[in-house]
Design a protein around this motif. Structure first.
Motif, PDB file in Angstrom:
ATOM      1  N   ALA A  98       0.839  -1.192   0.000  1.00 52.72           N
ATOM      2  CA  ALA A  98       0.000   0.000   0.000  1.00 52.72           C
ATOM      3  C   ALA A  98       0.876   1.245   0.000  1.00 52.72           C
ATOM      4  O   ALA A  98       1.937   1.269   0.614  1.00 52.72           O
ATOM      5  CB  ALA A  98      -0.918   0.002   1.219  1.00 52.72           C
ATOM      6  N   SER A  99       0.378   2.272  -0.679  1.00 50.97           N
ATOM      7  CA  SER A  99       1.126   3.524  -0.755  1.00 50.97           C
ATOM      8  C   SER A  99       0.225   4.695  -0.431  1.00 50.97           C
ATOM      9  O   SER A  99      -0.862   4.823  -0.987  1.00 50.97           O
ATOM     10  CB  SER A  99       1.704   3.705  -2.151  1.00 50.97           C
ATOM     11  OG  SER A  99       2.315   4.973  -2.280  1.00 50.97           O
ATOM     12  N   SER A 100       0.724   5.583   0.454  1.00 48.70           N
ATOM     13  CA  SER A 100      -0.037   6.777   0.817  1.00 48.70           C
ATOM     14  C   SER A 100       0.284   7.961  -0.081  1.00 48.70           C
ATOM     15  O   SER A 100      -0.423   8.960  -0.057  1.00 48.70           O
ATOM     16  CB  SER A 100       0.263   7.157   2.264  1.00 48.70           C
ATOM     17  OG  SER A 100       1.652   7.383   2.426  1.00 48.70           O
ATOM     18  N   ASP A 101       1.340   7.838  -0.890  1.00 53.05           N
ATOM     19  CA  ASP A 101       1.757   8.977  -1.725  1.00 53.05           C
ATOM     20  C   ASP A 101       2.422   8.439  -2.978  1.00 53.05           C
ATOM     21  O   ASP A 101       3.627   8.598  -3.155  1.00 53.05           O
ATOM     22  CB  ASP A 101       2.702   9.884  -0.944  1.00 53.05           C
ATOM     23  CG  ASP A 101       3.054  11.152  -1.705  1.00 53.05           C
ATOM     24  OD1 ASP A 101       4.096  11.758  -1.403  1.00 53.05           O
ATOM     25  OD2 ASP A 101       2.291  11.524  -2.624  1.00 53.05           O
ATOM     26  N   ILE A 102       1.641   7.826  -3.838  1.00 48.86           N
ATOM     27  CA  ILE A 102       2.193   7.142  -5.012  1.00 48.86           C
ATOM     28  C   ILE A 102       2.563   8.142  -6.094  1.00 48.86           C
ATOM     29  O   ILE A 102       1.855   9.118  -6.361  1.00 48.86           O
ATOM     30  CB  ILE A 102       1.177   6.100  -5.547  1.00 48.86           C
ATOM     31  CG1 ILE A 102       1.869   5.081  -6.430  1.00 48.86           C
ATOM     32  CG2 ILE A 102       0.019   6.785  -6.250  1.00 48.86           C
ATOM     33  CD1 ILE A 102       2.554   3.988  -5.695  1.00 48.86           C
ATOM     34  N   ARG A 103       3.716   7.926  -6.716  1.00 46.44           N
ATOM     35  CA  ARG A 103       4.113   8.705  -7.887  1.00 46.44           C
ATOM     36  C   ARG A 103       4.249   7.783  -9.085  1.00 46.44           C
ATOM     37  O   ARG A 103       3.818   8.111 -10.189  1.00 46.44           O
ATOM     38  CB  ARG A 103       5.426   9.428  -7.613  1.00 46.44           C
ATOM     39  CG  ARG A 103       5.284  10.567  -6.598  1.00 46.44           C
ATOM     40  CD  ARG A 103       6.618  11.016  -6.105  1.00 46.44           C
ATOM     41  NE  ARG A 103       7.295   9.964  -5.351  1.00 46.44           N
ATOM     42  CZ  ARG A 103       8.514  10.097  -4.843  1.00 46.44           C
ATOM     43  NH1 ARG A 103       9.188  11.213  -4.995  1.00 46.44           N
ATOM     44  NH2 ARG A 103       9.061   9.110  -4.171  1.00 46.44           N
ATOM     45  N   SER A 104       4.851   6.644  -8.855  1.00 47.33           N
ATOM     46  CA  SER A 104       4.924   5.630  -9.902  1.00 47.33           C
ATOM     47  C   SER A 104       4.497   4.303  -9.306  1.00 47.33           C
ATOM     48  O   SER A 104       5.037   3.878  -8.286  1.00 47.33           O
ATOM     49  CB  SER A 104       6.342   5.519 -10.454  1.00 47.33           C
ATOM     50  OG  SER A 104       6.433   4.425 -11.339  1.00 47.33           O
ATOM     51  N   TYR A 105       3.549   3.649  -9.942  1.00 45.55           N
ATOM     52  CA  TYR A 105       2.982   2.423  -9.400  1.00 45.55           C
ATOM     53  C   TYR A 105       3.916   1.238  -9.533  1.00 45.55           C
ATOM     54  O   TYR A 105       3.676   0.202  -8.912  1.00 45.55           O
ATOM     55  CB  TYR A 105       1.670   2.099 -10.112  1.00 45.55           C
ATOM     56  CG  TYR A 105       0.540   3.022  -9.745  1.00 45.55           C
ATOM     57  CD1 TYR A 105       0.370   4.240 -10.400  1.00 45.55           C
ATOM     58  CD2 TYR A 105      -0.363   2.690  -8.744  1.00 45.55           C
ATOM     59  CE1 TYR A 105      -0.665   5.096 -10.065  1.00 45.55           C
ATOM     60  CE2 TYR A 105      -1.404   3.529  -8.405  1.00 45.55           C
ATOM     61  CZ  TYR A 105      -1.552   4.731  -9.063  1.00 45.55           C
ATOM     62  OH  TYR A 105      -2.575   5.566  -8.734  1.00 45.55           O
ATOM     63  N   TYR A 106       4.963   1.349 -10.350  1.00 42.92           N
ATOM     64  CA  TYR A 106       5.733   0.193 -10.773  1.00 42.92           C
ATOM     65  C   TYR A 106       6.922  -0.148  -9.871  1.00 42.92           C
ATOM     66  O   TYR A 106       7.553  -1.181 -10.056  1.00 42.92           O
ATOM     67  CB  TYR A 106       6.246   0.421 -12.199  1.00 42.92           C
ATOM     68  CG  TYR A 106       5.131   0.659 -13.193  1.00 42.92           C
ATOM     69  CD1 TYR A 106       4.742   1.950 -13.537  1.00 42.92           C
ATOM     70  CD2 TYR A 106       4.454  -0.414 -13.768  1.00 42.92           C
ATOM     71  CE1 TYR A 106       3.710   2.167 -14.443  1.00 42.92           C
ATOM     72  CE2 TYR A 106       3.428  -0.206 -14.673  1.00 42.92           C
ATOM     73  CZ  TYR A 106       3.065   1.089 -15.000  1.00 42.92           C
ATOM     74  OH  TYR A 106       2.044   1.300 -15.884  1.00 42.92           O
ATOM     75  N   TYR A 107       7.242   0.713  -8.911  1.00 41.24           N
ATOM     76  CA  TYR A 107       8.466   0.552  -8.130  1.00 41.24           C
ATOM     77  C   TYR A 107       8.172   0.230  -6.673  1.00 41.24           C
ATOM     78  O   TYR A 107       7.347   0.872  -6.033  1.00 41.24           O
ATOM     79  CB  TYR A 107       9.320   1.808  -8.234  1.00 41.24           C
ATOM     80  CG  TYR A 107       9.714   2.129  -9.653  1.00 41.24           C
ATOM     81  CD1 TYR A 107       9.086   3.158 -10.355  1.00 41.24           C
ATOM     82  CD2 TYR A 107      10.682   1.375 -10.314  1.00 41.24           C
ATOM     83  CE1 TYR A 107       9.425   3.436 -11.662  1.00 41.24           C
ATOM     84  CE2 TYR A 107      11.027   1.645 -11.625  1.00 41.24           C
ATOM     85  CZ  TYR A 107      10.399   2.675 -12.286  1.00 41.24           C
ATOM     86  OH  TYR A 107      10.741   2.944 -13.588  1.00 41.24           O
ATOM     87  N   THR A 108       8.912  -0.722  -6.135  1.00 45.92           N
ATOM     88  CA  THR A 108       8.716  -1.128  -4.740  1.00 45.92           C
ATOM     89  C   THR A 108       8.941   0.021  -3.779  1.00 45.92           C
ATOM     90  O   THR A 108       8.304   0.083  -2.723  1.00 45.92           O
ATOM     91  CB  THR A 108       9.654  -2.288  -4.396  1.00 45.92           C
ATOM     92  OG1 THR A 108      11.006  -1.861  -4.588  1.00 45.92           O
ATOM     93  CG2 THR A 108       9.382  -3.519  -5.254  1.00 45.92           C
ATOM     94  N   THR A 109       9.828   0.920  -4.118  1.00 45.08           N
ATOM     95  CA  THR A 109      10.167   2.030  -3.220  1.00 45.08           C
ATOM     96  C   THR A 109       9.022   3.010  -3.021  1.00 45.08           C
ATOM     97  O   THR A 109       9.062   3.837  -2.112  1.00 45.08           O
ATOM     98  CB  THR A 109      11.395   2.788  -3.749  1.00 45.08           C
ATOM     99  OG1 THR A 109      11.160   3.139  -5.129  1.00 45.08           O
ATOM    100  CG2 THR A 109      12.649   1.936  -3.651  1.00 45.08           C
TER     101      THR A 109
END
Length: 124
Positions: A98-109
């Motif tokens: 889960a990400s609270s501030d996604i910029r690129s969906y493709y990267y684990t970081t």
């Protein structure tokens, strides 16, 4: 405390289907982007699919396009990965994130929270 919990993995024959689920617990995840990654033995963690917080946008890795479908449950804090036409090369541990501030969906970081993973094994 935030918990991401996967379920639904297992053993399936090639050509079969399987659905894995992910529940995000402890926070309101309705505004979190969610993703699925997988990792096979000896390989790097690989992007599989992701979905925006609204559910209106979905993204897929090239190796699963046309076979896998990601979706959000009505409660928004649950995400599903429907896997069809499974191949032996799909065998891996599948992780939900889960990400609270996604910029690129493709990267684990880009993902803040991770589950422990669920094993998916496809026999030939």
């Amino acid at each position: 405390q935030v918990h991401v919990v996967e379920s639904g993995g297992g053993l399936v024959q090639a050509g079969g289907s399987l659905r894995v689920s992910c529940a995000a617990l402890g926070r309101t995840f309705s505004e979190y982007a969610m993703g699925w990654f997988r990792q096979a033995p000896g390989k790097e963690r690989e992007f599989v699919a992701a979905i925006s917080w609204s559910g209106s946008s979905t993204y897929y890795g090239d190796s699963v396009k046309g076979r896998f479908t990601i979706s959000r449950g009505n409660a928004k804090n649950t995400v599903y990965l429907q896997m069809n036409s499974l191949k032996p090369e799909d065998t891996a541990v599948y992780y939900c994130a889960a990400s609270s501030d996604i910029r690129s969906y493709y990267y684990t970081t880009e993902y803040n929270y991770w589950g422990q993973g669920t094993q998916v094994t496809v026999s030939s």
